[in-house]
Design an enzyme around this catalytic site. Structure first.
Site, PDB file in Angstrom:
ATOM      1  CG  ASP A 508      -1.912   1.105   1.244  1.00  0.00           C
ATOM      2  OD1 ASP A 508      -2.242   1.600   0.158  1.00  0.00           O
ATOM      3  OD2 ASP A 508      -2.342   1.492   2.334  1.00  0.00           O
ATOM      4  CG  ASP A 705      -3.393   1.733   6.409  1.00  0.00           C
ATOM      5  OD1 ASP A 705      -4.206   0.810   6.278  1.00  0.00           O
ATOM      6  OD2 ASP A 705      -3.589   2.879   5.969  1.00  0.00           O
ATOM      7  CG  ASP A 709      -5.275  -1.891   3.198  1.00  0.00           C
ATOM      8  OD1 ASP A 709      -6.017  -1.583   2.255  1.00  0.00           O
ATOM      9  OD2 ASP A 709      -4.296  -1.206   3.546  1.00  0.00           O
TER      10      ASP A 709
END
Length: 810
Positions: A508, A705, A709
């Protein structure tokens, strides 16, 4: 004359009552047998500090009946449970330390017996640390019932505390040394007579002298068989009662069979005696178990060391000065003073002062971290420069260090597939060996009846699945401790199988490749609007989110606004209603869309500034009309480029999957040398990307994070969550980087590969040893004492090989 009070519940002790318990070296009066039993249980469990630090008297136990006094009822007290019981997934979580575990069969027995109890959510037993991790529903089953059931199947258990574990370790070591010393002394005496007999020194003596020395050998061997070898019998009996065979069954048969047959031969005056074999292989077995025990204690010491960094006392700030109290007495909201050089006693927020803190015990990073008013500090970290005043925000099991220990403990209780396979092999190994031993005795009874017995003894003693069962958990425990020192928490042991096969890593962007600590660079807003009011409105809208942008907006908050119908649209923004209007904060396409099909052109008041690499733009709209444009800036992690380069050098492909819709994702990828970059991705798009890569045969690791997600992290073959804040509580991640150092992942990759290699070395050795020793023992080429020596050192070699992981400096 004043009446004495019960030391446990503070009720008046009736005249003539003689109940008492020795606590802290003093004879403390008790009002009834119930309080006496509860207090005695607390002391025996190593929880005497409960009486030192409690703020309220314990509950009266007058209502207990004698049967209940025997069922560990003290552990049901809330004031006692606060020391070791925490909450996880709406269930109570406790770690128990167990006495009597000798091999994987013991773990299997405990898991199957306890998991069948109503109210037990999950149980796993670690044979390396000799602990059980239990999740249970307190409404359905009590702690005392769990402990009683363990006692019923032959295992003494108590909640794990550092002090109790150290006392238990010392007690076990002393007991083991006593058994070992007795066996060693007896072996020397019996061997002197055996050597003379086997060397034909007594051929010219009368038969009664030979029998005399046999009787002396019998007497010396008796305490070895009855006391030194007792742990093998207890383990064998527990196994048989559970309908399962373990390696101690064959060992017990060998020891008792050899001794009983030798006693019969001595009494009858005919036949062979094996007293020297009995004492010698008991000695070697105990020596191997003792060395193995000490090695396993070394392997499991890291969690205990982490607990020791939390200080025992704290300096409490009072209205009229300061007072030193036990750290366990702190409550949320207390204010403590931390002097330079002192360890912080509890998690909290700085209310006065600024200083640098060493957080290496949490993150593995030695560089001091600057802390100012409003920053969070953690128990066990060290204040380096200036005096701080800290408001306590978490205590006990809610502190970060306790959560780390909990995650580490959970990881050590998970089993890779390879370990499950090894345990299954070990489970069927003992019945096979007993069958081979029986066939060996039958065959040798025809070939050479005088040798049949000792050859069968050798078969029983030489073969041992213990090394097979220890091959994986010992290595996993060592590596878990090593990674914890680096600030890397392994939540599932299966990662050690995934790491070596890893072929693709997906990052990410915000909060992963970048620091995720956004700062406001500029704010443009519509004419006739108040900038401070707009910023406060945005801060209110973002208040319920954990996104880095929401965190950056916290400083803009000035007063509370009553918003309605707040809805978060993952990957796009937030929608709410205020004073009859719809307000949106997020991407331009989401915030400023007048309907689902069209997006208005940029407002006339907006002036596009030069685009920086890591800038993010956030829009505020009212009923689809733009009101403000905020520009935030982020920083690239210092080790991001190095990590990407190292992964690529290892032959691992690297991609970026970001929800950011700007062209900066491509620019960042170009700067880092990443060829595949995907921008504007919603969580479902990232999930589709992971599945697409997996369908192409890739083994994928996903960095996130831990906020939006979760589905992607759960789908990846290996998931890595960033940060010690929200990520620490994410159940979907396999690995957590506490210090947010990406380069540590490469270190973990290297160490995990080494661990996997050592696990296979252990398994190859354990299987290879048994494949080699069984034919030699069956054909009569291995004497019983040599068989005992080989079996003991087989297990010891496996443990020692795993301990090499503790010497690796990643």
């Amino acid at each position: 004359m004043s009446q004495s009070k019960c030391y446990h519940c503070h009720e008046v002790v009736a005249p003539g009552t003689s109940f008492s318990v020795i606590i802290d070296g003093h004879d403390r009066p008790m009002c009834c047998p119930g309080c006496e039993a509860v207090a005695q249980t607390i002391i025996h469990a190593g929880l005497s500090s409960y009486y030192q630090y409690r703020t309220e008297p314990g509950s009266s136990q007058r209502g207990l009946v004698p049967d209940e006094l025997l069922s560990f009822s003290a552990y049901d007290l809330a004031e006692v449970q606060q020391e070791f019981v925490s909450t996880e997934d709406n269930a109570s979580r406790v770690t128990l330390t167990l006495d009597g575990i000798t091999c994987a069969a013991c773990a299997w027995l405990i898991e199957h017996k306890i998991s069948a109890l109503p109210g037990i959510v999950r149980i796993s037993v670690n044979t390396t640390t000799q602990r059980a991790l239990i999740l249970f529903k307190a409404d359905d089953i009590s702690m005392s019932q769990i402990l009683q059931e363990l006692s019923n199947i032959g295992y003494q258990a108590a909640p794990f505390t550092l002090e109790a574990e150290e006392l238990k370790s010392q007690r076990q070591s002393k007991q083991f040394l006593l058994r070992l010393g007795l066996a060693g002394f007896a072996t020397m005496q019996v061997m002197m007579f055996a050597l003379a007999l086997y060397s034909d020194f007594f051929t010219d003596l009368e038969l009664e002298y030979r029998d005399y020395f046999r009787w002396v050998s019998l007497i010396f061997a008796a305490p070895v068989v009855c006391y030194s070898a007792a742990p093998f019998y207890f383990s064998a009996v527990r196994s048989l009662l559970a309908g399962r065979l373990n390696m101690d069954v064959s060992v017990s048969i060998a020891i008792l069979g050899a001794y009983i047959s030798s006693v019969v031969a001595t009494i009858n005056g005919t036949g062979e005696v094996y007293f020297e074999s009995v004492t010698m292989f008991t000695f070697f077995l105990l020596l191997g178990r003792y060395l193995e025990q000490k090695a396993l204690q070394t392997a499991s010491v890291s969690a205990s060391n982490l607990q020791k960094v939390v200080p025992l006392t704290a300096r409490l700030v009072l209205a009229d000065g300061y007072r030193d109290i036990a750290a366990k007495q702190l409550v949320v909201g207390d204010i403590i003073q931390v002097l330079p050089g002192d360890s912080i006693a509890a998690d909290g927020v700085i209310r006065h002062g600024h200083s640098s803190c060493n957080e290496s015990m949490l993150t593995g990073e030695q560089t001091p971290v600057l802390k100012i008013v409003g920053d969070t500090v953690f128990a066990g970290t060290i204040n380096l420069d200036q005096t701080l005043e800290v408001t306590v925000s978490a205590i006990g099991q809610e502190q970060l260090v306790a959560k780390i220990i909990s995650l580490q403990e959970s990881a050590s209780h998970t089993k890779p597939k390879i370990a499950e396979t090894a345990n299954r092999l070990a489970g069927i190994f003992s019945p096979i060996i007993l069958s081979i031993a029986a066939l060996t005795y039958i065959a040798w009874s025809f070939l050479s009846p005088t040798d049949a017995f000792w050859v069968t003894l050798s078969v029983l003693v030489a073969t041992c699945p213990c090394a097979l069962a220890l091959a994986t958990p010992t290595a996993v425990t060592c590596t878990t401790g090593q990674l914890t020192k680096l600030g890397i928490i392994i939540r599932r042991a299966s990662v050690f199988e995934t790491f070596p096969r890893l072929s693709h890593v997906v990052f990410d962007k915000t909060g992963t490749l970048t620091c995720g600590q956004l700062s406001l660079v500029s704010c443009q807003h519509a004419p006739n609007t108040d900038k401070s009011e707009l910023l406060n409105l945005i801060a209110n809208i973002e208040q319920g989110s954990l996104h880095p942008i929401a965190i950056a907006c916290q400083s803009m908050f000035s007063q509370k606004i009553a918003l309605e119908h707040i809805t978060q649209h993952v990957g796009m923004g937030i929608l709410c209603h205020y004073q009859g209007h719809e307000y949106r904060v997020g991407h331009y396409g989401f915030a400023c869309a007048s309907d689902a099909q069209s997006v208005p052109s940029m407002p006339a008041w907006y002036q596009k500034a030069p685009t920086q690499l890591l800038e993010q733009v956030v829009w505020l709209s009212c009923d689809g009309k733009p009101l403000a444009c905020l520009v935030f800036n982020d920083k690239l992690r210092s080790d991001a480029a190095q990590t990407v380069k190292q992964l690529q050098e290892l032959g691992i492909d690297v991609s970026i999957a970001s929800g950011d819709q700007s062209k900066q994702v491509q620019a960042l990828a170009q700067q880092l040398g990443i060829k595949q970059a995907h921008s504007g991705m919603l969580p479902q798009d990232k999930l589709a990307l992971i599945h697409e890569l997996q369908s192409q045969g890739a083994v994928v690791a996903m960095f996130g994070d831990g906020i939006n997600d979760a589905p992607v992290l759960a789908a990846a073959d290996l998931s890595v969550a960033m940060g010690s804040g929200s990520a620490i509580a994410k159940n979907s991640a396999d690995t957590i980087l506490l210090g947010d150092h990406l380069s540590r992942f490469v270190m973990a990759l290297s160490l995990a590969k080494t661990t996997y290699r050592i696990i296979y070395q252990n398994l190859y050795w354990a299987l290879g040893y048994n494949v080699l020793i069984i034919p030699l023992a069956v054909t009569g080429h291995v004497y019983p004492y040599i068989a005992a020596l080989g079996m003991s050192f087989s297990s010891l070699i496996v443990v020692t090989n795993s301990l090499r992981l503790l010497r690796i400096r990643p």
